[in-house]
Write an enzyme that holds these catalytic residues in place. Structure first.
Site, short mmCIF file in Angstrom:
data_model
loop_
_atom_site.label_atom_id
_atom_site.label_comp_id
_atom_site.label_asym_id
_atom_site.label_seq_id
_atom_site.Cartn_x
_atom_site.Cartn_y
_atom_site.Cartn_z
N ASP B 37 40.43 33.28 33.53
CA ASP B 37 41.15 33.76 34.72
C ASP B 37 40.61 35.13 35.12
O ASP B 37 40.14 35.90 34.29
CB ASP B 37 42.66 33.84 34.44
CG ASP B 37 43.49 33.79 35.73
OD1 ASP B 37 43.35 34.70 36.57
OD2 ASP B 37 44.26 32.84 35.89
N ASP B 63 35.63 35.35 37.30
CA ASP B 63 35.82 35.34 38.75
C ASP B 63 35.13 34.08 39.25
O ASP B 63 33.90 34.03 39.35
CB ASP B 63 35.21 36.58 39.39
CG ASP B 63 35.38 36.55 40.92
OD1 ASP B 63 35.88 35.51 41.44
OD2 ASP B 63 35.02 37.53 41.58
N TYR B 154 42.84 26.35 53.61
CA TYR B 154 43.33 25.88 52.30
C TYR B 154 43.25 24.35 52.25
O TYR B 154 42.69 23.78 51.31
CB TYR B 154 44.76 26.36 52.10
CG TYR B 154 45.41 26.02 50.77
CD1 TYR B 154 45.09 26.72 49.61
CD2 TYR B 154 46.37 25.01 50.69
CE1 TYR B 154 45.72 26.42 48.40
CE2 TYR B 154 47.00 24.70 49.49
CZ TYR B 154 46.68 25.42 48.35
OH TYR B 154 47.30 25.12 47.16
N LYS B 158 40.90 21.93 49.81
CA LYS B 158 41.50 20.94 48.91
C LYS B 158 41.00 19.53 49.25
O LYS B 158 40.79 18.70 48.37
CB LYS B 158 43.03 21.02 48.98
CG LYS B 158 43.60 22.37 48.47
CD LYS B 158 43.19 22.68 47.04
CE LYS B 158 43.94 23.89 46.46
NZ LYS B 158 43.56 24.17 45.06
N1 NAD Z 1 52.28 26.40 43.49
C1 NAD Z 1 52.20 25.37 44.27
O1 NAD Z 1 53.17 25.01 44.94
C2 NAD Z 1 50.93 24.59 44.36
C3 NAD Z 1 50.94 23.41 45.11
C4 NAD Z 1 49.77 22.67 45.20
C5 NAD Z 1 48.62 23.10 44.58
N2 NAD Z 1 48.61 24.25 43.88
C6 NAD Z 1 47.34 24.65 43.25
O2 NAD Z 1 47.53 24.85 41.86
C7 NAD Z 1 46.60 25.82 41.39
C8 NAD Z 1 47.32 26.86 40.56
O3 NAD Z 1 48.27 27.48 41.36
P1 NAD Z 1 49.54 28.26 40.81
O4 NAD Z 1 50.68 27.85 41.66
O5 NAD Z 1 49.63 28.14 39.34
O6 NAD Z 1 49.17 29.72 41.29
P2 NAD Z 1 49.04 31.08 40.46
O7 NAD Z 1 48.80 32.10 41.48
O8 NAD Z 1 50.17 31.22 39.49
O9 NAD Z 1 47.72 30.81 39.64
C9 NAD Z 1 46.45 30.87 40.18
C10 NAD Z 1 45.60 31.57 39.17
O10 NAD Z 1 44.26 31.59 39.66
C11 NAD Z 1 43.74 32.85 39.36
N3 NAD Z 1 42.65 33.20 40.26
C12 NAD Z 1 42.74 33.57 41.57
N4 NAD Z 1 41.52 33.88 42.02
C13 NAD Z 1 40.67 33.73 40.98
C14 NAD Z 1 39.28 33.94 40.83
N5 NAD Z 1 38.51 34.37 41.84
N6 NAD Z 1 38.72 33.67 39.63
C15 NAD Z 1 39.48 33.23 38.60
N7 NAD Z 1 40.80 33.05 38.68
C16 NAD Z 1 41.38 33.29 39.87
C17 NAD Z 1 44.88 33.82 39.52
O11 NAD Z 1 44.62 35.02 38.81
C18 NAD Z 1 46.03 33.03 38.95
O12 NAD Z 1 46.21 33.28 37.59
C19 NAD Z 1 45.91 26.37 42.61
O13 NAD Z 1 44.64 25.76 42.74
C20 NAD Z 1 46.80 25.96 43.76
O14 NAD Z 1 46.10 25.81 44.95
C21 NAD Z 1 49.75 25.01 43.75
#
Ligand code: NAD
Lengths: 189, 256
Positions: B37, B63, B154, B158
């Site tokens: 992360d 990253d 976004y 996806k």
């Molecule tokens: N939360 C929702 O409702 C939801 C719905 C559909 C899909 N998603 C997808 O699920 C995945 C996780 O989301 P989440 O809800 O746990 O969000 P979150 O923000 O809790 O987690 C995302 C993580 O990605 C990390 N991140 C961001 N940019 C980064 C980079 N450049 N390099 C490495 N790490 C990076 C962040 O530090 C964070 O820890 C995402 O791909 C998101 O699009 C989430």
């Protein structure tokens, strides 16, 4: 299979959206998909230039087309009703215009050796779905054709379909495969 | 490392809510998990949670939008653990903008983090997975791939993940590498915490199961998809409480 739909259908010079023709109601966008490109053959630089830039160009071309149909689209105005889920026609039953996007069918459906091309197609397909939802309130329709360029009589079929879509005011967000049944019996993306 | 040949799973975004849940479940299922992360503190916390529970884990700064950082991650994992069996592309960012408002400021990072990075990592794990006789790549997409108001870039990224999933699955099936996508609906996480409460309410009301998703809902499916005996490939599986068969979400603020 060369992915030269853009050439076949005289794609607009989308790298330069300002070069698009002046305002008309109905547009067809044939974005040049990255040529048959597999992820295994695409280095990081190619991912950025072949895929990322192609998707960005497509976003900007669609921005431009939408704003040619309705100047309200860009920049978006704060007073546009954010909860609009009404009809996509105005009171006279007319739409403001339509955008039809043409993508290669095989890569959209999925094909070994075409993973980067498929990423592009999948991206554009989802973008089109989002735009069909977002642009309803401007009465702009967005539909997508998935075309197999080896389809017998392909140019005539695409022309017929595009023409039909232009005169179908209630039809948006549709995805039509003009592909000799290539999509039959499989899950579509 | 004393115990030999645990399957190795890389989870990006493992410092985030969904990524941490996936990392934890995969460790429970016997994987050695590399929690990667941008948020090093978050990744370390995920590792600590796993190791105190008796699992095996490692944490890495990544990253995912940066070419050198990605290469470093893969090389480091191969160097320290000798193999890669599972890649979960879970790191992602949500920058909302309608089509008319999209600029490079939204587009470039969204493309880099949500699309280019995951694809590059997928490419880099193909050889190591092939040498192990197969593996599982899991792309965390989103319900937004079906189209969603206000998140043009976004949803585009996806959808692109879904596209690549299908073609890669066709291409890599013969060497035993499975590729799938998970499309979560609204999940309660820090990413979605920025959504206004009325949006959350509306989303839950439009969900047949009448609740928000939680990270573990996604993690349990990911663990099944990671299972070496799985017969599932090329699929995009919705974890959405039925949201995607109901109201289409034409309006603003039905996001996630
Ligand atoms: N939360 C929702 O409702 C939801 C719905 C559909 C899909 N998603 C997808 O699920 C995945 C996780 O989301 P989440 O809800 O746990 O969000 P979150 O923000 O809790 O987690 C995302 C993580 O990605 C990390 N991140 C961001 N940019 C980064 C980079 N450049 N390099 C490495 N790490 C990076 C962040 O530090 C964070 O820890 C995402 O791909 C998101 O699009 C989430």
């Amino acid at each position: 299979m060369a992915l030269d739909l853009a050439r076949m259908f005289g794609g607009h010079p989308i790298a330069d959206p300002t070069a698009l023709p002046p305002a008309r109601k109905h547009y067809v966008l044939v974005p040049p998909a990255p040529e048959s490109l597999s992820l295994t053959a695409a280095g990081d630089d190619a991912l950025v230039t072949e895929l990322g830039d192609a998707l960005r160009n497509c976003v900007y071309a669609l921005q431009r087309l939408a704003s040619l149909i309705d100047s309200v689209v860009a920049p978006h105005v704060a007073d546009a009703d954010p909860d609009y889920d009404g009809p996509i026609q105005d009171e006279a039953g007319q739409d403001s215009g339509s955008i039809t996007i043409v993508l290669p069918a095989a890569a959209t459906l999925g094909e070994a050796g075409y993973s980067v091309t498929s990423a592009f197609c999948g991206g554009v397909l989802s973008l089109a779905r989002t735009l069909a939802i977002e642009l309803r309130r401007q009465h702009i329709r967005v539909n997508t054709l998935m075309v197999d360029q080896h389809l017998p009589g392909v140019v005539a079929s695409v022309a017929t379909q595009v023409t039909a879509l232009m005169s179908m005011p209630g039809v948006t967000g549709q995805e039509i495969y003009l592909a000799d049944g290539l999509d039959c019996g499989r899950i579509r993306p | 490392m004393s115990a030999p040949v645990a399957p190795v799973a890389i989870v990006t975004g493992a410092g985030g809510a969904i990524g941490a849940a996936i990392a934890t479940r995969l460790a429970e299922a016997g994987h050695l998990v590399v929690a990667a992360d941008l948020d090093q503190v978050g990744a370390a916390a995920t590792r600590a949670g796993i190791t105190t529970g008796g699992g095996r884990a490692d944490a890495c700064r990544l990253d995912v939008g940066d070419q050198a950082s990605r290469a470093e991650l893969v090389a480091g994992v191969l160097d320290r653990h000798g193999r890669i069996d599972v890649l979960v592309n879970c790191a992602g960012i949500l920058r909302d903008a309608r089509i008319g408002d999209l600029t490079e400021q939204t587009l470039l990072p969204t493309l880099a983090v949500n699309l280019i990075g995951p694809l590059s990592l997928a490419r880099q794990v193909i050889d190591p997975m092939t040498s192990e006789g197969g593996g599982s790549i899991i792309n965390i997409a989103s319900r937004a791939w079906l189209g969603i108001f206000g998140s043009a870039s976004y949803s585009m990224t996806k959808g692109a993940l879904v596209g690549v999933t299908r073609s890669l699955a066709l291409e890599l099936g013969p060497v035993g590498i499975r590729v799938n996508a998970i499309a979560p609906g609204y999940v309660q996480t820090p990413m979605s915490a920025s959504l206004p409460p009325q949006v959350v309410r509306r989303s839950v009301n439009a969900t047949p199961l009448r609740r928000a998703g939680n990270p573990d809902d996604v993690a349990r499916l990911a663990t099944e998809l990671a299972h070496p005996q799985s017969f599932v490939t090329g699929q995009v599986i919705a974890v959405c409480g039925g949201r995607t068969i109901g109201q289409p979400g034409m309006a603003e603020g039905t996001a996630s």
